[in-house]
Write a protein that holds these residues in place. Sequence first.
Motif, PDB file in Angstrom:
ATOM      1  N   LEU A 104     -30.692  15.848 -22.425  1.00 41.14           N
ATOM      2  CA  LEU A 104     -32.304  15.935 -22.354  1.00 41.14           C
ATOM      3  C   LEU A 104     -32.700  17.436 -22.397  1.00 41.14           C
ATOM      4  O   LEU A 104     -33.558  17.616 -23.238  1.00 41.14           O
ATOM      5  CB  LEU A 104     -33.039  15.167 -21.253  1.00 41.14           C
ATOM      6  CG  LEU A 104     -34.375  14.620 -21.272  1.00 41.14           C
ATOM      7  CD1 LEU A 104     -34.481  13.722 -22.743  1.00 41.14           C
ATOM      8  CD2 LEU A 104     -34.885  14.178 -20.291  1.00 41.14           C
ATOM      9  N   ALA A 105     -32.099  18.396 -21.385  1.00 45.68           N
ATOM     10  CA  ALA A 105     -32.779  19.516 -21.559  1.00 45.68           C
ATOM     11  C   ALA A 105     -32.457  20.317 -22.853  1.00 45.68           C
ATOM     12  O   ALA A 105     -33.068  20.976 -23.336  1.00 45.68           O
ATOM     13  CB  ALA A 105     -32.079  20.371 -20.402  1.00 45.68           C
ATOM     14  N   LEU A 106     -31.157  19.941 -23.410  1.00 41.95           N
ATOM     15  CA  LEU A 106     -30.731  20.697 -24.725  1.00 41.95           C
ATOM     16  C   LEU A 106     -31.781  19.977 -25.633  1.00 41.95           C
ATOM     17  O   LEU A 106     -31.955  20.755 -26.656  1.00 41.95           O
ATOM     18  CB  LEU A 106     -29.258  20.373 -24.925  1.00 41.95           C
ATOM     19  CG  LEU A 106     -28.282  21.049 -23.985  1.00 41.95           C
ATOM     20  CD1 LEU A 106     -26.915  20.332 -24.257  1.00 41.95           C
ATOM     21  CD2 LEU A 106     -28.164  22.488 -24.223  1.00 41.95           C
ATOM     22  N   LEU A 107     -32.078  18.738 -25.649  1.00 39.67           N
ATOM     23  CA  LEU A 107     -32.881  18.253 -26.641  1.00 39.67           C
ATOM     24  C   LEU A 107     -34.105  18.901 -26.703  1.00 39.67           C
ATOM     25  O   LEU A 107     -34.707  19.215 -27.710  1.00 39.67           O
ATOM     26  CB  LEU A 107     -32.811  16.911 -26.669  1.00 39.67           C
ATOM     27  CG  LEU A 107     -33.373  15.878 -27.635  1.00 39.67           C
ATOM     28  CD1 LEU A 107     -32.523  15.970 -28.905  1.00 39.67           C
ATOM     29  CD2 LEU A 107     -33.560  14.516 -27.476  1.00 39.67           C
ATOM     30  N   PHE A 108     -34.787  19.132 -25.439  1.00 41.29           N
ATOM     31  CA  PHE A 108     -35.969  19.794 -25.411  1.00 41.29           C
ATOM     32  C   PHE A 108     -36.094  21.241 -25.966  1.00 41.29           C
ATOM     33  O   PHE A 108     -37.075  21.682 -26.097  1.00 41.29           O
ATOM     34  CB  PHE A 108     -36.596  19.543 -24.065  1.00 41.29           C
ATOM     35  CG  PHE A 108     -37.039  18.285 -23.615  1.00 41.29           C
ATOM     36  CD1 PHE A 108     -37.497  17.546 -24.613  1.00 41.29           C
ATOM     37  CD2 PHE A 108     -37.149  17.800 -22.298  1.00 41.29           C
ATOM     38  CE1 PHE A 108     -37.734  16.066 -24.226  1.00 41.29           C
ATOM     39  CE2 PHE A 108     -37.487  16.660 -22.031  1.00 41.29           C
ATOM     40  CZ  PHE A 108     -38.088  15.687 -23.046  1.00 41.29           C
ATOM     41  N   GLY A 111     -34.606  20.645 -30.066  1.00 43.84           N
ATOM     42  CA  GLY A 111     -34.890  19.453 -30.951  1.00 43.84           C
ATOM     43  C   GLY A 111     -36.127  19.778 -31.671  1.00 43.84           C
ATOM     44  O   GLY A 111     -36.650  20.895 -31.703  1.00 43.84           O
ATOM     45  N   ARG A 112     -36.711  18.835 -32.455  1.00 42.73           N
ATOM     46  CA  ARG A 112     -37.793  19.218 -33.481  1.00 42.73           C
ATOM     47  C   ARG A 112     -38.866  19.605 -32.702  1.00 42.73           C
ATOM     48  O   ARG A 112     -39.852  20.251 -33.358  1.00 42.73           O
ATOM     49  CB  ARG A 112     -37.944  17.970 -34.059  1.00 42.73           C
ATOM     50  CG  ARG A 112     -36.800  17.420 -35.246  1.00 42.73           C
ATOM     51  CD  ARG A 112     -37.112  16.332 -36.156  1.00 42.73           C
ATOM     52  NE  ARG A 112     -36.105  15.901 -37.108  1.00 42.73           N
ATOM     53  CZ  ARG A 112     -36.168  15.097 -37.830  1.00 42.73           C
ATOM     54  NH1 ARG A 112     -37.174  14.149 -37.886  1.00 42.73           N
ATOM     55  NH2 ARG A 112     -35.007  14.877 -38.748  1.00 42.73           N
ATOM     56  N   ALA A 113     -39.117  19.071 -31.635  1.00 43.48           N
ATOM     57  CA  ALA A 113     -40.305  19.524 -30.633  1.00 43.48           C
ATOM     58  C   ALA A 113     -40.081  20.529 -29.624  1.00 43.48           C
ATOM     59  O   ALA A 113     -40.651  20.702 -28.828  1.00 43.48           O
ATOM     60  CB  ALA A 113     -41.053  18.113 -30.108  1.00 43.48           C
ATOM     61  N   GLY A 114     -38.607  20.935 -29.916  1.00 44.98           N
ATOM     62  CA  GLY A 114     -38.234  21.828 -28.700  1.00 44.98           C
ATOM     63  C   GLY A 114     -38.684  23.428 -29.060  1.00 44.98           C
ATOM     64  O   GLY A 114     -39.581  23.816 -29.699  1.00 44.98           O
ATOM     65  N   TRP A 115     -38.280  24.268 -27.878  1.00 45.09           N
ATOM     66  CA  TRP A 115     -38.872  25.610 -27.933  1.00 45.09           C
ATOM     67  C   TRP A 115     -38.273  26.519 -29.328  1.00 45.09           C
ATOM     68  O   TRP A 115     -39.054  27.142 -29.454  1.00 45.09           O
ATOM     69  CB  TRP A 115     -38.298  26.260 -26.497  1.00 45.09           C
ATOM     70  CG  TRP A 115     -38.986  25.828 -25.398  1.00 45.09           C
ATOM     71  CD1 TRP A 115     -39.925  24.945 -25.334  1.00 45.09           C
ATOM     72  CD2 TRP A 115     -38.811  26.333 -24.033  1.00 45.09           C
ATOM     73  NE1 TRP A 115     -40.252  24.785 -23.924  1.00 45.09           N
ATOM     74  CE2 TRP A 115     -39.691  25.618 -23.154  1.00 45.09           C
ATOM     75  CE3 TRP A 115     -37.981  27.326 -23.610  1.00 45.09           C
ATOM     76  CZ2 TRP A 115     -39.721  25.909 -21.909  1.00 45.09           C
ATOM     77  CZ3 TRP A 115     -38.026  27.629 -22.137  1.00 45.09           C
ATOM     78  CH2 TRP A 115     -38.874  27.008 -21.385  1.00 45.09           C
ATOM     79  N   LEU A 116     -37.182  25.801 -29.564  1.00 46.72           N
ATOM     80  CA  LEU A 116     -36.927  26.664 -30.932  1.00 46.72           C
ATOM     81  C   LEU A 116     -36.824  25.818 -31.971  1.00 46.72           C
ATOM     82  O   LEU A 116     -36.040  26.159 -33.013  1.00 46.72           O
ATOM     83  CB  LEU A 116     -35.131  26.918 -30.501  1.00 46.72           C
ATOM     84  CG  LEU A 116     -34.882  27.732 -29.365  1.00 46.72           C
ATOM     85  CD1 LEU A 116     -33.278  27.717 -29.376  1.00 46.72           C
ATOM     86  CD2 LEU A 116     -35.456  29.018 -29.286  1.00 46.72           C
TER      87      LEU A 116
END
Length: 267
Positions: A104-108, A111-116
Amino acid sequence: MIRRGYAPPILAIPAVVGLAFLVLPLAALVGRVQWSTLWADITSTEALDALRLSVTTGLVATALCVLVGVPLALLIARAGARLASVLRALVTVPLVLPPMVGGLALLFLFGRAGWLAGTGWQIPFTTTAVILAQTFVALPFLVLALEGSLRTSGVDYERTAAALGAGRWTILRRVTLPLAAPGLLSGVILCFARAIGEFGATALFAGNAPGTTQTMPLAIYTAFNGAGVTQGSAVALSLLLLVTAVLVLLLVRAWRPSAGPVAGGVR
């Protein structure tokens, strides 16, 4: 008598129960293997795809762990006591973190709505995501193993080499890493074993697409839910992972006599 100590003999009963609890499930797994079809199960198309993906991504993840883990282990080993404690605690977090939380942390992050998200990278649910998930959970094994060896070897030989005119890179290549080689090798082996056995973070961050993100653990899970590879192939792959784990332990044990104490209880 001295070797056996003075513990009450009755404690052998719960000790045997605990040992049986660890060994009997593995024996039950081996007992379910269909030996007559074992080779066919392992070499089925779906099983080979999962095996090939696990080994390939595991090797790449291990290489990434070496690339960033060796400098990180050096930083921790040569840092002051307080900074080293903080860094060591941060590195240890993925070991105690539930794998799903790691995914989940990697996804955040990616991911599309993540920091990157603004970078345009499409990482989740790709083979790259499998490698990143494996690296996230396996990196602590290499860092803690190597850091322990580096601290044990100390800096006396490095100081002597510097006094004789050796440069920093020469000292690293000819003195530091050779002295810490047992810890480095143990860390690499454990890192690879952890990478190919990763499930939770991979499932959440990379998905379960056959041929793309379906590693051996995911193929096994999928088979016992009625899809993907057959249950015979799932049992065969489980046996393969079990054999891999045993070989890893034997390889690490082979280096134990010459290795120094390893941080984090990896030894």
